[in-house]
Design a protein around this motif. Structure first.
Motif, short mmCIF file in Angstrom:
data_model
loop_
_atom_site.label_atom_id
_atom_site.label_comp_id
_atom_site.label_asym_id
_atom_site.label_seq_id
_atom_site.Cartn_x
_atom_site.Cartn_y
_atom_site.Cartn_z
N ARG A 99 0.76 -1.27 0.01
CA ARG A 99 0.10 0.12 -0.01
C ARG A 99 0.84 1.14 0.06
N ARG A 100 2.04 1.23 0.69
CA ARG A 100 2.79 2.22 0.75
C ARG A 100 3.39 2.52 -0.59
N LYS A 101 3.68 1.43 -1.47
CA LYS A 101 4.27 2.03 -2.44
C LYS A 101 3.43 2.32 -3.71
N VAL A 102 2.02 1.63 -3.53
CA VAL A 102 1.29 1.83 -4.72
C VAL A 102 0.38 3.24 -4.48
N ASP A 103 -0.02 3.44 -3.11
CA ASP A 103 -0.81 4.69 -2.98
C ASP A 103 -0.17 5.98 -2.52
N ARG A 104 1.44 5.79 -2.68
CA ARG A 104 1.96 6.88 -2.15
C ARG A 104 1.72 8.20 -3.39
N GLU A 105 1.32 9.34 -2.48
CA GLU A 105 0.98 10.74 -3.33
C GLU A 105 0.20 10.27 -4.38
N ALA A 106 -0.87 9.47 -4.18
CA ALA A 106 -1.91 9.08 -5.36
C ALA A 106 -3.28 8.75 -4.52
N THR A 107 -4.33 8.65 -5.49
CA THR A 107 -5.63 8.18 -4.75
C THR A 107 -5.46 6.61 -4.52
N ALA A 108 -5.96 6.53 -3.14
CA ALA A 108 -5.74 5.29 -2.61
C ALA A 108 -6.43 4.20 -3.59
N LEU A 109 -5.75 3.19 -3.85
CA LEU A 109 -6.45 1.81 -4.43
C LEU A 109 -6.69 0.69 -3.49
N ILE A 110 -5.74 0.51 -2.58
CA ILE A 110 -5.95 -0.68 -1.83
C ILE A 110 -6.65 -0.35 -0.48
N HIS A 111 -7.50 -1.27 -0.21
CA HIS A 111 -8.56 -0.79 0.74
C HIS A 111 -8.75 -2.23 1.95
N THR A 112 -8.91 -1.83 2.96
CA THR A 112 -9.07 -2.92 3.86
C THR A 112 -10.73 -2.90 4.36
N ARG A 113 -11.29 -4.21 4.25
CA ARG A 113 -12.70 -4.64 4.68
C ARG A 113 -12.50 -5.10 5.99
N ARG A 114 -12.58 -4.41 7.16
CA ARG A 114 -12.22 -4.98 8.49
C ARG A 114 -12.98 -6.35 8.80
N GLY A 115 -12.31 -7.18 8.82
CA GLY A 115 -12.91 -8.50 9.55
C GLY A 115 -13.15 -9.51 8.29
N PHE A 116 -13.11 -8.87 7.10
CA PHE A 116 -13.00 -9.62 5.71
C PHE A 116 -11.90 -9.97 5.06
N GLY A 117 -11.17 -8.79 4.78
CA GLY A 117 -9.94 -8.77 3.99
C GLY A 117 -9.60 -7.43 3.22
N TYR A 118 -9.16 -7.64 2.07
CA TYR A 118 -8.64 -6.72 1.37
C TYR A 118 -9.03 -6.56 -0.10
N TRP A 119 -9.03 -5.44 -0.75
CA TRP A 119 -9.64 -5.34 -2.18
C TRP A 119 -8.82 -3.96 -2.86
N LEU A 120 -8.91 -4.12 -4.02
CA LEU A 120 -8.51 -3.08 -5.02
C LEU A 120 -9.37 -2.43 -5.86
#
Length: 236
Positions: free
Chosen positions: A208-229
């Motif tokens: 996430r630090r590499k992909v979303d640095r200085e850009a719109t966030a693409l990697i997200h956390t769904r707490r209790g379920f997992g992650y999505w892009l």
């Protein structure tokens, strides 16, 4: 009252459905025809290989319960000149076998019992990756682009300099855009086995630090379920 969301539709693409169970085959064939696909239907992997040798299909939908399906990639043997993307229909108890074999190709799965909207959405995303992706057929999402030949990734003009595990994680998230992946699914795809929660969290955090640095966030956390892009609803 809100109406039901419209189903993802095709645009005349040719789909080969490889399913041995008659009721399921009829359901899929009827649904796909009604939603804009041209459908071929066969009940065995051997027949599918023969059809693939004679005709070009844009996508395969394959039931992993077929008795003559030897390995998850049987329909992609080298004797076939054109290898279309594959959507596997898998029971939950066979995911340990399916997920590690998906690799970096255009493959995906849905679990049974099937949910028609999910099947149609996964099909559209697989087809988008082969026909309406970025230049040269490279997988991507917006300004995020992967080069599977060199195993490199960039966002805009910025190279991301990913480790092999980070690259595989990003490729898996990208191939399942807008779909929440559990920590177990991610772990088995990246490493081939299940590792503790902390290992996944650290890997996602680094990526996430590499992909979303200085850009719109693409990697997200769904707490209790997992992650999505993907982009959050309402973002441009």
């Amino acid at each position: 009252m809100r109406g039901r969301p419209s189903l993802a539709r095709g645009a005349g693409q040719s789909v080969l459905v490889v399913v041995g169970e008659p009721d399921l085959a009829e359901l899929l064939a009827t649904t796909l025809e009604l939603t804009g696909y041209r459908v071929g239907l066969t009940g065995t992997a051997a027949e599918a290989l023969a059809r693939l040798g004679a005709h070009r299909f844009d996508l395969l939908v394959v039931d992993t319960a077929l008795p003559d399906l030897t390995g998850a990639d049987a329909v992609g043997r080298p004797v076939i000149a054109h290898r279309p993307p594959v959507l596997y229909l898998a029971s939950y108890d066979c995911l340990d076998r399916i997920v590690p074999e998906l690799g970096l190709g255009e493959k995906d799965y849905v679990t049974k019992p099937l949910r028609v909207p999910e099947v149609l959405t996964r099909m559209r995303l697989l087809l988008r990756g082969t026909s309406a992706g970025t230049a040269g057929g490279a997988p991507g999402y917006g300004d995020l682009v992967l080069d599977d030949t060199l195993c490199r990734a960039r966002r805009g003009a910025r190279d991301l300099d990913l480790t092999p595990a980070e690259y595989r994680l990003l490729r898996h998230l990208l191939g399942n855009a807008h779909r929440v992946l559990s920590k177990e699914q991610i772990s088995r795809y990246v490493w081939g086995d299940f590792r503790g929660d902390n290992a996944i969290e650290q890997l996602v955090s680094r990526l996430r630090r590499k992909v979303d640095r200085e850009a719109t966030a693409l990697i997200h956390t769904r707490r209790g379920f997992g992650y999505w892009l993907g982009k959050e609803t309402g973002e441009s």
